[in-house]
Design an enzyme around this catalytic site. Structure first.
Site, PDB file in Angstrom:
ATOM      1  CB  CYS A   7       9.617   5.431  -1.057  1.00  0.00           C
ATOM      2  SG  CYS A   7       8.975   3.855  -1.648  1.00  0.00           S
ATOM      3  CB  ALA A   8       8.523   9.051  -4.782  1.00  0.00           C
TER       4      ALA A   8
END
Length: 120
Positions: A7-8
């Protein structure tokens, strides 16, 4: 999920491509079942300039068909299948990436945005 490696990397990829996306009149939104407070911390940590929506009850995830059963190390649970949806200016679904692999994904989306922008 906020603060997970995939996600990052994906959020930072869209952050870094945001200037090009905005030039194509594209709005980026992120959505997950994380809380608003979690999103705020995540946005601050990674300098995310676009809106992150909190779908804590997975209502939107279920509507989009991305709330799925997962099996990790023999433990079954439900969670979001990483997906991207491109909606055109008329509000119609223009493209779907149902099982996103982070590497190269932002470039795929940007290419689709540029193609759609050239059609209308």
């Amino acid at each position: 999920r906020d603060n997970t490696p995939g996600c990052a990397r994906e959020a930072c990829g869209f952050r870094d491509a945001l200037k090009e996306l905005k030039q194509s009149d594209t709005v980026v939104l992120g959505i997950s079942t994380d809380t608003v407070a979690s999103h705020e911390k995540f946005s601050a940590k990674y300098d995310i300039p676009f809106i992150l929506l909190a779908d804590e009850q997975a209502v939107v995830a279920k509507q989009y068909g991305v709330w799925v059963e997962k099996n990790m190390y023999g433990k079954k649970s439900f969670g979001i299948q990483r997906s991207t949806f491109l909606v055109d200016k008329q509000g119609k679904l223009a493209a779907v990436w149902p099982t996103v692999k982070v590497e190269g994904h932002v470039e795929e989306v940007l290419a689709a945005v540029l193609q759609i922008g050239g059609e209308g």
